[in-house]
Design an enzyme around this catalytic site. Structure first.
Site, short mmCIF file in Angstrom:
data_model
loop_
_atom_site.label_atom_id
_atom_site.label_comp_id
_atom_site.label_asym_id
_atom_site.label_seq_id
_atom_site.Cartn_x
_atom_site.Cartn_y
_atom_site.Cartn_z
N ARG A 230 -4.13 5.36 5.82
CA ARG A 230 -4.22 5.72 7.23
C ARG A 230 -3.28 6.87 7.55
NH1 ARG A 230 -8.40 4.32 7.55
NH2 ARG A 230 -9.45 2.85 8.92
N GLU A 259 -7.01 13.08 13.72
CA GLU A 259 -8.25 13.49 13.06
C GLU A 259 -9.30 13.87 14.09
OE1 GLU A 259 -9.50 10.50 10.21
OE2 GLU A 259 -7.53 10.41 9.32
N HIS A 278 -11.15 12.57 5.47
CA HIS A 278 -11.36 11.13 5.58
C HIS A 278 -12.66 10.72 4.84
CE1 HIS A 278 -10.24 7.45 8.22
NE2 HIS A 278 -10.82 7.04 7.12
N1 LIG Z 1 -9.70 6.55 3.49
C1 LIG Z 1 -10.65 5.70 3.80
O1 LIG Z 1 -11.77 6.09 4.11
C2 LIG Z 1 -10.38 4.22 3.73
C3 LIG Z 1 -11.40 3.35 3.33
C4 LIG Z 1 -11.15 1.99 3.27
C5 LIG Z 1 -9.89 1.51 3.65
N2 LIG Z 1 -8.93 2.38 4.06
C6 LIG Z 1 -7.60 1.90 4.43
O2 LIG Z 1 -6.92 1.46 3.24
C7 LIG Z 1 -5.91 0.52 3.57
C8 LIG Z 1 -5.93 -0.67 2.62
O3 LIG Z 1 -7.16 -1.37 2.74
P1 LIG Z 1 -7.43 -2.74 1.93
O4 LIG Z 1 -8.87 -3.04 2.12
O5 LIG Z 1 -6.84 -2.66 0.59
O6 LIG Z 1 -6.58 -3.75 2.82
P2 LIG Z 1 -5.97 -5.15 2.38
O7 LIG Z 1 -5.71 -5.87 3.64
O8 LIG Z 1 -6.77 -5.79 1.33
O9 LIG Z 1 -4.56 -4.73 1.73
C9 LIG Z 1 -3.47 -4.22 2.48
C10 LIG Z 1 -2.20 -4.70 1.80
O10 LIG Z 1 -1.08 -4.12 2.46
C11 LIG Z 1 -0.03 -5.10 2.46
N3 LIG Z 1 0.93 -4.75 3.50
C12 LIG Z 1 0.87 -4.97 4.84
N4 LIG Z 1 1.98 -4.48 5.43
C13 LIG Z 1 2.74 -3.96 4.43
C14 LIG Z 1 4.00 -3.30 4.40
N5 LIG Z 1 4.70 -3.10 5.53
N6 LIG Z 1 4.49 -2.86 3.21
C15 LIG Z 1 3.79 -3.05 2.06
N7 LIG Z 1 2.59 -3.69 2.01
C16 LIG Z 1 2.08 -4.12 3.19
C17 LIG Z 1 -0.74 -6.42 2.70
O11 LIG Z 1 0.02 -7.52 2.22
C18 LIG Z 1 -2.01 -6.23 1.88
O12 LIG Z 1 -1.86 -6.79 0.58
C19 LIG Z 1 -6.16 0.18 5.05
O13 LIG Z 1 -5.27 0.95 5.83
C20 LIG Z 1 -7.58 0.66 5.30
O14 LIG Z 1 -7.83 0.94 6.64
C21 LIG Z 1 -9.15 3.72 4.10
O1 LIG Z 2 -15.96 5.24 8.34
C1 LIG Z 2 -15.42 5.87 7.43
O2 LIG Z 2 -15.96 6.72 6.77
C2 LIG Z 2 -13.96 5.55 7.08
C3 LIG Z 2 -13.73 4.11 6.85
C4 LIG Z 2 -12.35 3.72 6.39
O3 LIG Z 2 -11.34 4.47 6.94
C5 LIG Z 2 -12.14 2.25 6.63
O4 LIG Z 2 -11.10 1.86 7.14
O5 LIG Z 2 -13.03 1.48 6.24
#
Ligand SMILES: NC(=O)c1ccc[n+]([C@@H]2O[C@H](COP(=O)([O-])OP(=O)(O)OC[C@H]3O[C@@H](n4cnc5c(N)ncnc54)[C@H](O)[C@@H]3O)[C@@H](O)[C@H]2O)c1
Ligand SMILES: O=C(O)CC[C@@H](O)C(=O)O
Length: 526
Positions: A230, A259, A278
């Site tokens: 994020r 963004e 993104h």
């Molecule tokens: N770029 C994209 O398009 C995209 C796509 C999917 C997910 N994401 C983002 O990726 C991130 C991770 O997603 P996920 O599905 O693995 O989530 P998830 O909930 O499975 O994992 C997140 C992890 O972060 C840990 N956590 C929480 N607070 C913390 C802290 N202060 N320090 C260290 N660890 C901490 C939690 O214990 C958990 O294990 C999210 O922010 C999600 O929104 C981005």
């Molecule tokens: O919608 C997208 O393409 C981004 C999704 C991603 O940031 C998520 O948190 O799942």
């Protein structure tokens, strides 16, 4: 027929599912004012990360029953506002896990080998092999911040590439980390030792600007950072300065503080930085997964069925819910409170259902307690559906006990959390129909309603201690709304529970524990 508005590009597989039960309007790129104007006509809204669903939009959505986020992060939805209006918010917790993990890995390799700039160079007619000498990831150390779904997949692929894996995630057990080949370490050590740092955490108040000038200064000059989680977890100005000054070697960013990315220093850093718009979830496979996952849930809710990944409303039968609702809130509040008192990683949560709650139908209260306990780690992503699984994955042992003979209140709930920093317990009950009261903290009887910001002390019951604490808080401009002392014997150990108007300023807890007689102090936000 119900009406669904799709306001971001969604795969056709999802539209087909929605069309089975509703009229579907696809209107992407709407300005907030345009969305506010039309949202009142719709029963459901389906979005990706492009649409920001503000409180104003939710207020205008007078017919809305469900908001479906085709993805993981619901930080573009005002979930509390939706909850207040009784609108279910659903997401797709796993549909894009692989896509996001692969994007992070691709970014790591592309950054190491300068692939984007080398590509542009060749396409512009050059043949420059000197500028683009890269670095190998083999035998290098990868520091993974956040070992959840995406972080774990990154770990398993990176391991196969011969990388050494360090991870920081205070909510994951050593056993779980070891299973995926990672060594759990403190954040500072990870910053100092990692050649590559990849972020896979949610954006929360604790993680905002986790990467800042001070933490960047701890890294190796050869370190490279990847953020596909994020925007806002990295202080972009500090990062740009660190790369310019050679304090770290580079960064690859998919997400940004704002963004779309506007004017930014980041654009001027040449081959030491890679920026993507993104794209983490942008694979054909992930878009089909999340579209189907969320469309099915919208369809179910419109048909009056529960949603499987609701982030705000339990996927439980409406009759059970109605009866247990006030106790569910109690359980969540106590879980959140005891988790914060315990501080570190919780290993065991003991839930004791007392009085009239000692019946089998109270089982959802255990799940609600876990949801509260995990809130600090997972925020809106933990729900009644996934709380058990999330707890299991974190190695939290849950012990459920029942005692119908406790009759101080009609029904009460006692939670005890044992973790890396010790054991704490809280008990609570309802006064009247639904007013939550804390009735015991760490074995000391009290009777206070929980408030947003609270301070608890464990101290010696002796003259003057309350005055000293009051003056100290006053000197930090902290306003006390209410205060109560719980003790078992006169001049023995005691607990003080204070409701305060604002969060405690940094550094004050250490000052509080210097007051003679005060052994420990804990601040919580509920
Ligand atoms: N770029 C994209 O398009 C995209 C796509 C999917 C997910 N994401 C983002 O990726 C991130 C991770 O997603 P996920 O599905 O693995 O989530 P998830 O909930 O499975 O994992 C997140 C992890 O972060 C840990 N956590 C929480 N607070 C913390 C802290 N202060 N320090 C260290 N660890 C901490 C939690 O214990 C958990 O294990 C999210 O922010 C999600 O929104 C981005
Ligand atoms: O919608 C997208 O393409 C981004 C999704 C991603 O940031 C998520 O948190 O799942």
């Amino acid at each position: 027929m119900s009406k669904v508005l799709v306001s971001d590009p969604i795969d056709q597989a999802g539209i087909d599912i929605l069309s089975q039960v509703a009229t579907v309007d696809i209107k992407t790129g709407l300005k907030p004012a345009e969305l506010i104007e039309i949202i009142g006509d719709y029963d459901a809204l389906m979005i990706r990360s492009g649409t920001r669903v503000t409180e104003e939009i939710i207020e205008a959505g007078t017919q809305l029953k469900i908001i479906g986020r085709a993805g993981v992060g619901v930080d573009n939805v005002d979930v509390p506002a939706a909850t207040r209006k009784g609108i279910v918010v659903v997401n797709s917790p796993e549909g894009n896990t692989i896509a996001a993990a692969e994007h992070a890995l691709a970014m790591m390799l592309a950054l190491s080998r300068h692939i984007p700039d080398a590509n542009v160079s060749v396409k512009s007619g050059e043949w420059d092999r000197k500028t683009f000498v890269g670095a190998e990831v083999y035998k290098k150390t990868l520091g993974i911040v956040g070992l959840g779904k995406i972080g774990s997949h990154v770990a398993s692929v990176a391991k196969a590439m011969g990388m050494k894996l360090l991870a920081y995630d205070p909510f994951i057990s050593n056993e779980r980390a070891e299973q995926i080949g990672c060594q759990l370490v403190e954040l500072d050590l990870l910053f100092q030792q990692a050649d590559y740092i990849t972020l896979h955490i949610p954006k929360t108040p604790e993680t905002t600007h986790l990467i800042n000038a001070a933490t960047l200064a701890k890294m190796k000059p050869t370190a490279r950072i990847i953020n596909c989680a994020r925007g806002g977890i990295i202080d972009e100005a500090a990062l740009a300065a660190a790369i310019k000054e050679g304090k770290i070697a580079g960064a690859a960013l998919d997400v940004f503080e704002s963004e779309p990315l506007g004017e930014s220093e980041l654009r001027s850093l040449g081959k030491d930085i890679i920026l993507t718009p993104h794209l983490g979830a942008s694979t054909t496979e992930a878009q089909v997964n999340v579209a189907i996952d969320v469309a099915e849930q919208i369809r179910d809710v419109l048909l009056g069925l529960p949603a499987r990944s609701a982030v705000n409303i339990p996927g439980l039968g409406p009759d059970v819910l109605e009866e247990l609702k006030p106790y569910m809130q109690l359980a969540e509040t106590l879980g959140n409170l005891v988790g914060q008192l315990a501080g570190g990683r919780v290993e065991t949560l003991t839930v004791r259902l007392q009085g009239e709650l000692a019946t089998n139908k109270s089982q959802p209260l255990v799940v609600a307690s876990l949801k509260g306990l995990l809130y600090q780690a997972l925020r809106e992503r933990v729900n009644y559906v996934n709380a058990n699984i999330e707890a299991k994955e974190r190695g939290i042992r849950v012990i459920e006990t029942r005692d119908a003979s406790v009759r101080d209140y009609a029904g009460s709930l006692r939670l005890e959390a044992t973790g890396t920093l010790g054991t704490h317990s809280v008990t609570g009950a309802l006064l009247g129909e639904k007013e939550i009261h804390l009735t015991d903290v760490d074995g000391f009887p009290i009777n206070v309603p929980p408030s947003k910001h609270m301070l608890f002390t464990l101290h010696r019951d002796m003259p003057g201690i309350i005055g000293k604490l009051g003056s100290l808080l006053g000197s930090f401009n902290v306003n006390i709304a209410s205060m109560q002392v719980g003790r078992k014997i006169v001049r023995g150990d005691a607990v003080m529970a204070l409701s305060i108007d604002d969060p405690l300023p940094d550094g004050i807890l250490a000052e509080i524990t210097k007051v003679p007689g005060i052994r420990d102090a804990y601040t919580v936000t509920l």
